[in-house]
Design a protein around this motif. Structure first.
Motif, PDB file in Angstrom:
ATOM      1  N   LEU A  94       0.833  -1.201   0.000  1.00 15.10           N
ATOM      2  CA  LEU A  94       0.000   0.000   0.000  1.00 15.10           C
ATOM      3  C   LEU A  94       0.871   1.255   0.000  1.00 15.10           C
ATOM      4  O   LEU A  94       2.060   1.211   0.319  1.00 15.10           O
ATOM      5  CB  LEU A  94      -0.910   0.010   1.237  1.00 15.10           C
ATOM      6  N   SER A  95       0.269   2.385  -0.323  1.00 15.55           N
ATOM      7  CA  SER A  95       0.987   3.655  -0.347  1.00 15.55           C
ATOM      8  C   SER A  95       1.451   4.052   1.055  1.00 15.55           C
ATOM      9  O   SER A  95       0.661   4.015   2.008  1.00 15.55           O
ATOM     10  CB  SER A  95       0.085   4.763  -0.900  1.00 15.55           C
ATOM     11  N   ASN A  96       2.717   4.448   1.166  1.00 19.08           N
ATOM     12  CA  ASN A  96       3.254   4.931   2.440  1.00 19.08           C
ATOM     13  C   ASN A  96       2.589   6.220   2.888  1.00 19.08           C
ATOM     14  O   ASN A  96       2.706   6.612   4.046  1.00 19.08           O
ATOM     15  CB  ASN A  96       4.770   5.148   2.336  1.00 19.08           C
ATOM     16  N   ASP A  97       1.887   6.910   1.976  1.00 17.09           N
ATOM     17  CA  ASP A  97       1.242   8.173   2.302  1.00 17.09           C
ATOM     18  C   ASP A  97      -0.146   8.012   2.909  1.00 17.09           C
ATOM     19  O   ASP A  97      -0.746   9.005   3.346  1.00 17.09           O
ATOM     20  CB  ASP A  97       1.162   9.060   1.058  1.00 17.09           C
ATOM     21  N   LEU A  98      -0.679   6.780   2.937  1.00 21.17           N
ATOM     22  CA  LEU A  98      -1.975   6.574   3.570  1.00 21.17           C
ATOM     23  C   LEU A  98      -1.868   6.923   5.048  1.00 21.17           C
ATOM     24  O   LEU A  98      -0.906   6.547   5.721  1.00 21.17           O
ATOM     25  CB  LEU A  98      -2.423   5.115   3.431  1.00 21.17           C
ATOM     26  N   ILE A  99      -2.853   7.628   5.559  1.00 20.78           N
ATOM     27  CA  ILE A  99      -2.891   7.941   6.986  1.00 20.78           C
ATOM     28  C   ILE A  99      -3.634   6.812   7.683  1.00 20.78           C
ATOM     29  O   ILE A  99      -4.814   6.567   7.414  1.00 20.78           O
ATOM     30  CB  ILE A  99      -3.565   9.298   7.249  1.00 20.78           C
ATOM     31  N   VAL A 100      -2.920   6.106   8.551  1.00 22.93           N
ATOM     32  CA  VAL A 100      -3.495   4.976   9.281  1.00 22.93           C
ATOM     33  C   VAL A 100      -4.345   5.501  10.423  1.00 22.93           C
ATOM     34  O   VAL A 100      -3.873   6.286  11.260  1.00 22.93           O
ATOM     35  CB  VAL A 100      -2.384   4.040   9.822  1.00 22.93           C
ATOM     36  N   LEU A 101      -5.608   5.087  10.452  1.00 20.08           N
ATOM     37  CA  LEU A 101      -6.542   5.443  11.510  1.00 20.08           C
ATOM     38  C   LEU A 101      -6.976   4.143  12.184  1.00 20.08           C
ATOM     39  O   LEU A 101      -7.872   3.451  11.693  1.00 20.08           O
ATOM     40  CB  LEU A 101      -7.746   6.195  10.935  1.00 20.08           C
ATOM     41  N   PRO A 102      -6.329   3.773  13.291  1.00 19.15           N
ATOM     42  CA  PRO A 102      -6.672   2.510  13.962  1.00 19.15           C
ATOM     43  C   PRO A 102      -7.977   2.617  14.741  1.00 19.15           C
ATOM     44  O   PRO A 102      -8.468   3.715  15.011  1.00 19.15           O
ATOM     45  CB  PRO A 102      -5.482   2.286  14.898  1.00 19.15           C
ATOM     46  N   ALA A 103      -8.522   1.470  15.115  1.00 15.00           N
ATOM     47  CA  ALA A 103      -9.795   1.451  15.836  1.00 15.00           C
ATOM     48  C   ALA A 103      -9.667   2.029  17.243  1.00 15.00           C
ATOM     49  O   ALA A 103     -10.623   2.548  17.788  1.00 15.00           O
ATOM     50  CB  ALA A 103     -10.335   0.026  15.903  1.00 15.00           C
ATOM     51  N   HIS A 104      -8.492   1.914  17.836  1.00  9.44           N
ATOM     52  CA  HIS A 104      -8.286   2.466  19.178  1.00  9.44           C
ATOM     53  C   HIS A 104      -6.797   2.621  19.440  1.00  9.44           C
ATOM     54  O   HIS A 104      -5.985   2.318  18.574  1.00  9.44           O
ATOM     55  CB  HIS A 104      -8.950   1.612  20.263  1.00  9.44           C
ATOM     56  N   PHE A 105      -6.453   3.089  20.631  1.00 10.87           N
ATOM     57  CA  PHE A 105      -5.052   3.287  20.991  1.00 10.87           C
ATOM     58  C   PHE A 105      -4.831   2.744  22.394  1.00 10.87           C
ATOM     59  O   PHE A 105      -5.778   2.491  23.132  1.00 10.87           O
ATOM     60  CB  PHE A 105      -4.656   4.760  20.896  1.00 10.87           C
ATOM     61  N   MET A 106      -3.546   2.550  22.750  1.00 11.16           N
ATOM     62  CA  MET A 106      -3.232   1.968  24.057  1.00 11.16           C
ATOM     63  C   MET A 106      -2.801   3.007  25.090  1.00 11.16           C
ATOM     64  O   MET A 106      -3.173   2.914  26.248  1.00 11.16           O
ATOM     65  CB  MET A 106      -2.128   0.918  23.914  1.00 11.16           C
ATOM     66  N   VAL A 107      -1.972   3.967  24.663  1.00 15.10           N
ATOM     67  CA  VAL A 107      -1.445   4.961  25.602  1.00 15.10           C
ATOM     68  C   VAL A 107      -1.669   6.358  25.039  1.00 15.10           C
ATOM     69  O   VAL A 107      -1.714   6.552  23.827  1.00 15.10           O
ATOM     70  CB  VAL A 107       0.055   4.740  25.903  1.00 15.10           C
ATOM     71  N   ILE A 108      -1.774   7.332  25.932  1.00 15.36           N
ATOM     72  CA  ILE A 108      -2.083   8.708  25.546  1.00 15.36           C
ATOM     73  C   ILE A 108      -1.016   9.291  24.619  1.00 15.36           C
ATOM     74  O   ILE A 108      -1.303  10.163  23.802  1.00 15.36           O
ATOM     75  CB  ILE A 108      -2.287   9.588  26.810  1.00 15.36           C
ATOM     76  N   ASP A 109       0.213   8.770  24.699  1.00 16.57           N
ATOM     77  CA  ASP A 109       1.297   9.268  23.849  1.00 16.57           C
ATOM     78  C   ASP A 109       1.040   9.018  22.363  1.00 16.57           C
ATOM     79  O   ASP A 109       1.695   9.622  21.517  1.00 16.57           O
ATOM     80  CB  ASP A 109       2.632   8.623  24.236  1.00 16.57           C
ATOM     81  N   GLU A 110       0.113   8.125  22.043  1.00 11.82           N
ATOM     82  CA  GLU A 110      -0.189   7.830  20.646  1.00 11.82           C
ATOM     83  C   GLU A 110      -1.063   8.909  19.999  1.00 11.82           C
ATOM     84  O   GLU A 110      -1.221   8.921  18.780  1.00 11.82           O
ATOM     85  CB  GLU A 110      -0.876   6.467  20.526  1.00 11.82           C
ATOM     86  N   LEU A 111      -1.626   9.797  20.803  1.00 13.39           N
ATOM     87  CA  LEU A 111      -2.467  10.861  20.254  1.00 13.39           C
ATOM     88  C   LEU A 111      -1.605  11.966  19.654  1.00 13.39           C
ATOM     89  O   LEU A 111      -0.547  12.303  20.181  1.00 13.39           O
ATOM     90  CB  LEU A 111      -3.352  11.467  21.342  1.00 13.39           C
TER      91      LEU A 111
END
Length: 193
Positions: free
Chosen positions: A120-137
């Protein structure tokens, strides 16, 4: 609401997708490999069959991405975003064990992350279903990064040795939710809570 899509048959929570689709008369989409035992009508969400929404045409391209479940499906939206469901997160990768199939599905997870996503294109913005730690925001509170950035920074995407990857994914799995089988059966329409 005209379309409701689930990336996979959930085992950790009861999906509201089917109820929303019924209430709004929307089309409910579900990956068919996860839906073999469902007892209700759904539209098969399959790679190669795009979903078009609305007059402005939002194009949703399903990408078969097994590993979390056998039918896990990601979505490429308008050639800009990759909704990765529970396969890829900002700082980690998905777990393949909620159906008791971790040993069998870990190879599918690696294939999805290391081969299918690499195409896939490296330019796609990955939007995951959730996150684990606040630092990922991000600073604006969103959760997303370019796929190319994740390939450079996410440890789970940078394990060359397949045996090491297998051990990372299967050796330290957290316990399954207490009622995961009942949750799966509810999401199949077999039981009603």
């Amino acid at each position: 609401i005209t379309h409701v899509l689930d990336t996979h048959l959930h085992a950790d929570h009861i999906s509201g997708g089917r109820a929303i689709a019924e209430q709004t008369k929307a089309t409910y989409w579900l990956p068919p490999k996860d839906a073999e035992e469902v007892v209700f009508h759904y539209q098969p969400l399959e790679e190669g069959h795009n979903v078009t929404i609305g007059k402005t045409t939002i194009a949703i391209q399903p990408v078969y991405s097994p590993g979390h479940t056998i039918g896990s499906t990601s979505f490429i939206v308008d050639d800009q975003y990759l909704l990765s469901g529970d396969i890829l997160f900002i700082d980690s990768i998905g777990r393949p064990d909620l159906a008791g199939m971790a040993e069998d599905w870990v190879g599918d997870l690696r294939e999805t992350l290391y081969k299918r996503y690499k195409e896939l294109s490296n330019d796609l913005i990955v939007l995951p279903a959730h996150f684990m730690v606040i630092d990922e925001l991000n600073e604006d509170g969103s959760v997303g990064k370019k796929l190319g950035t994740l390939f450079a920074e996410n440890h789970g995407l940078n394990i060359e040795d397949e045996a090491e990857f297998r051990h990372l994914v299967t050796d330290n799995l957290p316990p399954q939710p207490n009622a995961y089988q009942e949750i799966r059966e509810t999401n199949m329409g077999k039981i009603n809570p």
